[in-house]
Design a protein around this motif. Structure first.
Motif, short mmCIF file in Angstrom:
data_model
loop_
_atom_site.label_atom_id
_atom_site.label_comp_id
_atom_site.label_asym_id
_atom_site.label_seq_id
_atom_site.Cartn_x
_atom_site.Cartn_y
_atom_site.Cartn_z
N LEU A 182 -15.22 -47.24 12.53
CA LEU A 182 -13.85 -47.44 13.02
C LEU A 182 -13.83 -47.73 14.52
N THR A 183 -12.86 -48.53 14.94
CA THR A 183 -12.68 -48.81 16.36
C THR A 183 -11.87 -47.67 16.98
N MET A 184 -11.78 -47.68 18.28
CA MET A 184 -11.03 -46.64 18.99
C MET A 184 -9.56 -46.65 18.57
N GLN A 185 -8.98 -47.84 18.43
CA GLN A 185 -7.57 -47.95 18.05
C GLN A 185 -7.36 -47.41 16.63
N GLU A 186 -8.27 -47.74 15.70
CA GLU A 186 -8.15 -47.23 14.34
C GLU A 186 -8.27 -45.71 14.30
N LEU A 187 -9.16 -45.17 15.14
CA LEU A 187 -9.30 -43.71 15.21
C LEU A 187 -8.02 -43.06 15.74
#
Length: 148
Positions: free
Chosen positions: A111-116
């Protein structure tokens, strides 16, 4: 005494074959009528003789019966659309399964930072709802306890 059982094979004599065809066709039509009356079914029967002559029987309009048949048959053969739907549903299930694993804290590396951050926010909202419901339930239990 019963009839002698005949072996199913082509009748060689042309005249005998035509006579048998005629008798069998009449018997088949009789059975179609019986099914129609006993079972309240729409029956359509189409036969072609060896010479190509058409014989038909229908309890109602043959066109109506053929239209029903074609609509039903088309629905059954609409497999390509069903396969597309199955593929889409399978993909959705895989995505939902992946999301559940992520919410359980598994496979988070992909996962990317935004998804997290989005997942963290969803989990916080869910946790707030759970705590709110839990508080309401405790209050009801406390009220019920004091009344009894």
């Amino acid at each position: 005494m019963g009839r002698e059982r005949i072996k199913l094979k082509k009748i060689e004599k042309v005249r005998a074959r035509h006579v048998t065809s005629s008798k069998r066709r009449k018997g088949l039509i009789k059975k179609a009528k019986e099914v129609s009356v006993l079972c309240d079914a729409d029956v359509g029967l189409i036969t072609f003789s060896a010479t190509g002559r058409l014989f038909e029987y229908s309890t109602s309009s043959m066109k109506m019966i053929l239209k029903k048949y074609s609509e039903t048959f088309t629905g059954i053969l609409n497999i390509e659309a069903d396969i597309e739907d199955l593929g889409r549903i399978k993909e959705e299930m895989q995505n939902n399964h992946r999301t559940l694993r992520h919410m359980d804290g598994e496979d988070l590396q992909e996962l990317t930072m935004q998804e997290l951050q989005e997942m963290e926010q969803k989990l916080e909202v869910g946790l707030h709802r759970i705590r709110s419901t839990k508080t309401k339930l405790r209050r009801r239990m406390l009220i019920d306890f004091t009344w009894s």
